[in-house]
Design an enzyme around this catalytic site. Sequence first.
Site, mmCIF file in Angstrom:
data_model
loop_
_atom_site.group_PDB
_atom_site.id
_atom_site.type_symbol
_atom_site.label_atom_id
_atom_site.label_comp_id
_atom_site.label_asym_id
_atom_site.label_seq_id
_atom_site.Cartn_x
_atom_site.Cartn_y
_atom_site.Cartn_z
ATOM 1 N N HIS A 110 0.805 -1.227 0.000
ATOM 2 C CA HIS A 110 0.000 0.000 0.000
ATOM 3 C C HIS A 110 0.837 1.275 0.000
ATOM 4 C CE1 HIS A 110 -3.581 -2.495 1.739
ATOM 5 N NE2 HIS A 110 -3.428 -2.639 0.440
ATOM 6 N N GLY A 176 -1.763 -9.263 12.597
ATOM 7 C CA GLY A 176 -2.356 -7.945 12.835
ATOM 8 C C GLY A 176 -3.076 -7.322 11.662
ATOM 9 N N SER A 178 -7.097 -7.116 9.839
ATOM 10 C CA SER A 178 -8.500 -7.518 9.937
ATOM 11 C C SER A 178 -8.955 -8.241 8.675
ATOM 12 C CB SER A 178 -9.374 -6.278 10.176
ATOM 13 O OG SER A 178 -9.246 -5.394 9.081
HETATM 14 P P1 OAD Z 1 -7.048 -2.919 10.552
HETATM 15 O O1 OAD Z 1 -7.072 -1.706 11.407
HETATM 16 O O2 OAD Z 1 -8.229 -3.177 9.689
HETATM 17 O O3 OAD Z 1 -6.835 -4.217 11.443
HETATM 18 C C1 OAD Z 1 -5.865 -4.233 12.461
HETATM 19 C C2 OAD Z 1 -5.831 -5.598 13.092
HETATM 20 O O4 OAD Z 1 -4.800 -5.573 14.055
HETATM 21 C C3 OAD Z 1 -7.105 -6.016 13.817
HETATM 22 O O5 OAD Z 1 -7.473 -7.338 13.394
HETATM 23 C C4 OAD Z 1 -6.712 -5.999 15.285
HETATM 24 O O6 OAD Z 1 -7.366 -7.013 16.043
HETATM 25 C C5 OAD Z 1 -5.232 -6.268 15.211
HETATM 26 N N1 OAD Z 1 -4.408 -5.792 16.345
HETATM 27 C C6 OAD Z 1 -4.623 -4.752 17.169
HETATM 28 N N2 OAD Z 1 -3.611 -4.649 18.049
HETATM 29 C C7 OAD Z 1 -2.725 -5.634 17.772
HETATM 30 C C8 OAD Z 1 -1.468 -6.053 18.305
HETATM 31 N N3 OAD Z 1 -0.883 -5.415 19.337
HETATM 32 N N4 OAD Z 1 -0.859 -7.122 17.741
HETATM 33 C C9 OAD Z 1 -1.419 -7.781 16.708
HETATM 34 N N5 OAD Z 1 -2.585 -7.438 16.156
HETATM 35 C C10 OAD Z 1 -3.249 -6.376 16.676
HETATM 36 O O7 OAD Z 1 -5.699 -2.815 9.695
HETATM 37 P P2 OAD Z 1 -5.296 -3.573 8.334
HETATM 38 O O8 OAD Z 1 -5.943 -4.910 8.239
HETATM 39 O O9 OAD Z 1 -3.825 -3.510 8.262
HETATM 40 O O10 OAD Z 1 -4.713 0.760 3.611
HETATM 41 O O11 OAD Z 1 -5.922 -2.612 7.260
HETATM 42 C C11 OAD Z 1 -5.695 -2.885 5.899
HETATM 43 C C12 OAD Z 1 -5.600 -1.602 5.106
HETATM 44 O O12 OAD Z 1 -6.733 -0.787 5.418
HETATM 45 C C13 OAD Z 1 -4.434 -0.732 5.468
HETATM 46 O O13 OAD Z 1 -3.241 -1.107 4.831
HETATM 47 C C14 OAD Z 1 -4.865 0.625 5.033
HETATM 48 C C15 OAD Z 1 -6.329 0.585 5.422
HETATM 49 O O14 OAD Z 1 -7.155 1.208 4.552
HETATM 50 C C16 OAD Z 1 -4.227 1.917 3.124
HETATM 51 O O15 OAD Z 1 -3.829 2.824 3.807
HETATM 52 C C17 OAD Z 1 -4.210 1.979 1.652
#
Ligand code: OAD
Length: 236
Positions: A110, A176, A178
Amino acid sequence: MVTYTRPERLVVLTGAGMSAESGIETFRGANGLWEGHRLEEVATPEAWRRQPDLVRRFYNERRRNLMHSLPNAGHEILAHWQAKISVKIITQNVDDLHERAGSKDVLHLHGELMKSRSCGPNETTRRMKGWEMTAHDRCPDGFQIRPHIVWFGEAVPNMSTAMELVKSADCLVVIGTSLQVYPAAQLAFETGADVPIHLIDPDANSLNQMGAEAWPMKASEGLKKLDNRWFGSDQC
Ligand code: OAD
Protein backbone atom coordinates in the site's frame (compact mmCIF):
# COMPACT_ATOMS: atom_id res chain seq x y z
CA MET A 1 6.90 -34.10 23.30
CA VAL A 2 5.66 -32.57 20.06
CA THR A 3 8.29 -31.13 17.72
CA TYR A 4 7.54 -28.63 15.00
CA THR A 5 9.47 -28.28 11.77
CA ARG A 6 10.84 -24.81 11.28
CA PRO A 7 10.11 -23.35 7.85
CA GLU A 8 12.77 -22.66 5.24
CA ARG A 9 10.85 -20.27 3.01
CA LEU A 10 8.75 -18.19 5.35
CA VAL A 11 6.41 -15.48 4.11
CA VAL A 12 4.93 -13.02 6.60
CA LEU A 13 1.88 -10.87 5.82
CA THR A 14 1.57 -7.92 8.19
CA GLY A 15 -1.11 -5.31 8.84
CA ALA A 16 -1.63 -2.38 11.15
CA GLY A 17 -1.64 -4.57 14.29
CA MET A 18 2.05 -5.30 13.68
CA SER A 19 2.86 -1.67 14.49
CA ALA A 20 0.26 -1.16 17.25
CA GLU A 21 2.85 -1.86 19.97
CA SER A 22 4.97 0.92 18.44
CA GLY A 23 2.17 3.36 19.19
CA ILE A 24 0.73 3.56 15.67
CA GLU A 25 -3.04 3.31 15.70
CA THR A 26 -4.78 0.61 13.69
CA PHE A 27 -7.36 1.68 11.10
CA ARG A 28 -10.43 -0.09 12.31
CA GLY A 29 -9.85 0.42 16.03
CA ALA A 30 -12.06 2.11 18.60
CA ASN A 31 -13.53 4.95 16.53
CA GLY A 32 -11.62 4.63 13.24
CA LEU A 33 -12.00 8.34 12.53
CA TRP A 34 -9.49 11.12 11.93
CA GLU A 35 -10.86 14.57 12.79
CA GLY A 36 -14.30 13.22 12.06
CA HIS A 37 -13.31 11.85 8.65
CA ARG A 38 -13.54 8.23 7.71
CA LEU A 39 -10.32 6.88 6.22
CA GLU A 40 -12.09 6.39 2.92
CA GLU A 41 -12.71 10.16 2.79
CA VAL A 42 -9.04 11.14 2.93
CA ALA A 43 -7.33 8.16 1.31
CA THR A 44 -8.76 8.38 -2.20
CA PRO A 45 -7.77 10.03 -5.50
CA GLU A 46 -11.03 12.02 -5.32
CA ALA A 47 -10.05 13.47 -1.94
CA TRP A 48 -6.66 14.45 -3.39
CA ARG A 49 -8.36 16.25 -6.28
CA ARG A 50 -10.97 17.99 -4.13
CA GLN A 51 -9.10 18.67 -0.88
CA PRO A 52 -5.34 18.23 -1.38
CA ASP A 53 -4.52 20.32 1.71
CA LEU A 54 -6.59 18.04 3.91
CA VAL A 55 -4.96 14.92 2.43
CA ARG A 56 -1.46 16.38 2.81
CA ARG A 57 -2.20 17.29 6.42
CA PHE A 58 -3.50 13.79 7.14
CA TYR A 59 -0.31 12.15 5.84
CA ASN A 60 1.95 14.82 7.36
CA GLU A 61 0.52 13.90 10.76
CA ARG A 62 1.01 10.17 10.10
CA ARG A 63 4.60 10.85 9.00
CA ARG A 64 5.42 13.00 12.00
CA ASN A 65 4.04 10.32 14.32
CA LEU A 66 6.06 7.65 12.51
CA MET A 67 9.28 9.61 12.91
CA HIS A 68 8.74 9.50 16.68
CA SER A 69 7.95 5.76 16.70
CA LEU A 70 10.31 2.83 17.05
CA PRO A 71 10.17 -0.78 15.87
CA ASN A 72 8.79 -3.09 18.55
CA ALA A 73 9.90 -6.52 19.76
CA GLY A 74 7.82 -8.21 17.04
CA HIS A 75 9.59 -6.30 14.25
CA GLU A 76 12.92 -7.23 15.85
CA ILE A 77 12.12 -10.95 15.99
CA LEU A 78 11.22 -11.02 12.29
CA ALA A 79 14.48 -9.25 11.46
CA HIS A 80 16.49 -11.77 13.53
CA TRP A 81 14.93 -14.73 11.72
CA GLN A 82 16.60 -13.57 8.49
CA ALA A 83 19.93 -14.92 9.74
CA LYS A 84 18.35 -18.39 10.14
CA ILE A 85 15.83 -18.87 7.32
CA SER A 86 14.52 -17.08 4.24
CA VAL A 87 12.01 -14.45 5.40
CA LYS A 88 9.97 -12.41 2.92
CA ILE A 89 7.71 -9.78 4.43
CA ILE A 90 4.64 -8.53 2.60
CA THR A 91 3.21 -5.57 4.46
CA GLN A 92 0.04 -3.55 4.10
CA ASN A 93 1.65 -0.99 6.38
CA VAL A 94 3.02 2.23 4.97
CA ASP A 95 5.42 2.71 7.89
CA ASP A 96 9.12 1.77 7.67
CA LEU A 97 9.37 -0.08 10.98
CA HIS A 98 10.22 -3.48 9.44
CA GLU A 99 13.14 -1.87 7.60
CA ARG A 100 14.25 0.09 10.66
CA ALA A 101 14.30 -3.17 12.66
CA GLY A 102 16.67 -4.58 10.02
CA SER A 103 14.40 -6.61 7.72
CA LYS A 104 15.79 -6.54 4.18
CA ASP A 105 13.11 -8.22 2.13
CA VAL A 106 10.01 -6.07 2.57
CA LEU A 107 7.35 -5.65 -0.09
CA HIS A 108 4.97 -2.75 0.54
CA LEU A 109 1.52 -3.36 -0.91
CA HIS A 110 0.00 0.00 0.00
CA GLY A 111 2.95 2.34 -0.54
CA GLU A 112 5.40 4.01 1.79
CA LEU A 113 4.72 7.00 4.00
CA MET A 114 8.32 8.21 3.94
CA LYS A 115 8.32 8.47 0.14
CA SER A 116 6.80 11.02 -2.20
CA ARG A 117 5.75 10.30 -5.76
CA SER A 118 5.72 12.53 -8.83
CA CYS A 119 2.27 13.33 -10.20
CA GLY A 120 3.96 13.31 -13.63
CA PRO A 121 3.82 10.40 -16.08
CA ASN A 122 7.00 8.72 -14.74
CA GLU A 123 5.63 8.48 -11.17
CA THR A 124 9.17 8.56 -9.80
CA THR A 125 9.43 8.12 -6.05
CA ARG A 126 11.84 9.82 -3.66
CA ARG A 127 12.58 9.31 0.01
CA MET A 128 11.41 12.29 2.08
CA LYS A 129 13.84 13.87 4.51
CA GLY A 130 11.31 15.32 6.93
CA TRP A 131 7.68 14.84 7.83
CA GLU A 132 6.17 17.76 5.94
CA MET A 133 4.88 17.82 2.37
CA THR A 134 3.68 21.25 1.25
CA ALA A 135 1.64 22.52 -1.69
CA HIS A 136 4.81 24.14 -3.12
CA ASP A 137 6.90 20.96 -3.21
CA ARG A 138 7.91 19.82 -6.68
CA CYS A 139 10.05 16.93 -7.87
CA PRO A 140 13.11 17.62 -10.09
CA ASP A 141 11.04 17.20 -13.29
CA GLY A 142 8.79 20.06 -12.12
CA PHE A 143 5.67 18.04 -11.39
CA GLN A 144 3.78 18.29 -8.14
CA ILE A 145 4.37 15.51 -5.62
CA ARG A 146 1.83 13.40 -3.77
CA PRO A 147 2.15 10.87 -0.94
CA HIS A 148 3.42 7.50 -2.22
CA ILE A 149 0.33 5.71 -0.97
CA VAL A 150 -1.99 3.30 -2.75
CA TRP A 151 -5.34 4.95 -2.21
CA PHE A 152 -8.75 3.29 -2.21
CA GLY A 153 -9.77 2.67 -5.79
CA GLU A 154 -6.17 2.54 -7.09
CA ALA A 155 -4.42 -0.56 -8.40
CA VAL A 156 -1.99 -2.41 -6.12
CA PRO A 157 1.13 -2.66 -8.31
CA ASN A 158 2.98 -5.17 -6.08
CA MET A 159 0.07 -7.60 -5.85
CA SER A 160 1.29 -10.09 -8.46
CA THR A 161 4.77 -10.27 -6.87
CA ALA A 162 3.11 -10.79 -3.48
CA MET A 163 0.95 -13.58 -4.88
CA GLU A 164 4.03 -15.39 -6.26
CA LEU A 165 5.77 -15.09 -2.90
CA VAL A 166 2.84 -16.58 -1.01
CA LYS A 167 2.50 -19.46 -3.45
CA SER A 168 6.20 -20.33 -3.05
CA ALA A 169 6.16 -20.23 0.77
CA ASP A 170 6.48 -23.33 2.92
CA CYS A 171 4.84 -21.44 5.80
CA LEU A 172 2.76 -18.25 6.09
CA VAL A 173 2.47 -16.09 9.18
CA VAL A 174 -0.33 -13.50 9.10
CA ILE A 175 -0.05 -10.77 11.73
CA GLY A 176 -2.36 -7.94 12.84
CA THR A 177 -4.71 -7.52 9.93
CA SER A 178 -8.50 -7.52 9.94
CA LEU A 179 -8.38 -9.04 6.42
CA GLN A 180 -11.08 -6.63 5.28
CA VAL A 181 -9.20 -4.85 2.50
CA TYR A 182 -8.86 -6.58 -0.84
CA PRO A 183 -6.91 -7.59 -2.81
CA ALA A 184 -4.35 -7.80 0.04
CA ALA A 185 -6.58 -10.02 2.19
CA GLN A 186 -6.74 -12.57 -0.62
CA LEU A 187 -3.08 -13.42 0.01
CA ALA A 188 -4.00 -15.24 3.21
CA PHE A 189 -5.92 -17.77 1.10
CA GLU A 190 -3.33 -18.38 -1.62
CA THR A 191 -0.82 -20.74 0.01
CA GLY A 192 -0.06 -24.12 -1.52
CA ALA A 193 -1.84 -27.22 -0.25
CA ASP A 194 -0.83 -28.33 3.26
CA VAL A 195 1.25 -25.21 3.87
CA PRO A 196 0.90 -24.27 7.55
CA ILE A 197 -0.54 -20.83 8.32
CA HIS A 198 -0.20 -19.03 11.64
CA LEU A 199 -2.53 -16.15 12.47
CA ILE A 200 -1.34 -13.79 15.21
CA ASP A 201 -3.95 -11.21 16.23
CA PRO A 202 -5.91 -10.58 19.44
CA ASP A 203 -8.98 -11.40 17.30
CA ALA A 204 -7.36 -14.42 15.65
CA ASN A 205 -10.14 -16.83 16.59
CA SER A 206 -12.88 -14.82 14.90
CA LEU A 207 -10.71 -13.81 11.90
CA ASN A 208 -9.60 -17.34 11.15
CA GLN A 209 -11.36 -18.30 7.93
CA MET A 210 -8.34 -20.03 6.40
CA GLY A 211 -7.76 -22.95 8.75
CA ALA A 212 -4.75 -21.32 10.36
CA GLU A 213 -3.28 -22.09 13.74
CA ALA A 214 -4.69 -19.15 15.71
CA TRP A 215 -2.56 -17.18 18.17
CA PRO A 216 -5.05 -14.80 19.84
CA MET A 217 -2.52 -12.35 21.25
CA LYS A 218 -0.41 -9.31 20.43
CA ALA A 219 2.16 -9.48 17.64
CA SER A 220 5.22 -9.51 19.90
CA GLU A 221 3.75 -12.20 22.16
CA GLY A 222 2.82 -14.50 19.28
CA LEU A 223 6.16 -14.01 17.58
CA LYS A 224 8.05 -14.77 20.80
CA LYS A 225 6.13 -18.04 21.08
CA LEU A 226 6.79 -18.95 17.46
CA ASP A 227 10.46 -18.03 17.91
CA ASN A 228 10.64 -20.36 20.86
CA ARG A 229 8.89 -23.13 18.97
CA TRP A 230 11.10 -22.91 15.90
CA PHE A 231 14.42 -21.77 17.27
CA GLY A 232 14.31 -22.12 21.05
CA SER A 233 16.36 -24.81 22.74
CA ASP A 234 13.21 -26.00 24.51
CA GLN A 235 10.87 -26.76 21.61
CA CYS A 236 7.34 -27.11 23.00
P1 OAD B 1 -7.05 -2.92 10.55
O1 OAD B 1 -7.07 -1.71 11.41
O2 OAD B 1 -8.23 -3.18 9.69
O3 OAD B 1 -6.83 -4.22 11.44
C1 OAD B 1 -5.87 -4.23 12.46
C2 OAD B 1 -5.83 -5.60 13.09
O4 OAD B 1 -4.80 -5.57 14.06
C3 OAD B 1 -7.11 -6.02 13.82
O5 OAD B 1 -7.47 -7.34 13.39
C4 OAD B 1 -6.71 -6.00 15.28
O6 OAD B 1 -7.37 -7.01 16.04
C5 OAD B 1 -5.23 -6.27 15.21
N1 OAD B 1 -4.41 -5.79 16.35
C6 OAD B 1 -4.62 -4.75 17.17
N2 OAD B 1 -3.61 -4.65 18.05
C7 OAD B 1 -2.72 -5.63 17.77
C8 OAD B 1 -1.47 -6.05 18.30
N3 OAD B 1 -0.88 -5.41 19.34
N4 OAD B 1 -0.86 -7.12 17.74
C9 OAD B 1 -1.42 -7.78 16.71
N5 OAD B 1 -2.59 -7.44 16.16
C10 OAD B 1 -3.25 -6.38 16.68
O7 OAD B 1 -5.70 -2.82 9.70
P2 OAD B 1 -5.30 -3.57 8.33
O8 OAD B 1 -5.94 -4.91 8.24
O9 OAD B 1 -3.83 -3.51 8.26
O10 OAD B 1 -4.71 0.76 3.61
O11 OAD B 1 -5.92 -2.61 7.26
C11 OAD B 1 -5.69 -2.89 5.90
C12 OAD B 1 -5.60 -1.60 5.11
O12 OAD B 1 -6.73 -0.79 5.42
C13 OAD B 1 -4.43 -0.73 5.47
O13 OAD B 1 -3.24 -1.11 4.83
C14 OAD B 1 -4.86 0.62 5.03
C15 OAD B 1 -6.33 0.59 5.42
O14 OAD B 1 -7.15 1.21 4.55
C16 OAD B 1 -4.23 1.92 3.12
O15 OAD B 1 -3.83 2.82 3.81
C17 OAD B 1 -4.21 1.98 1.65
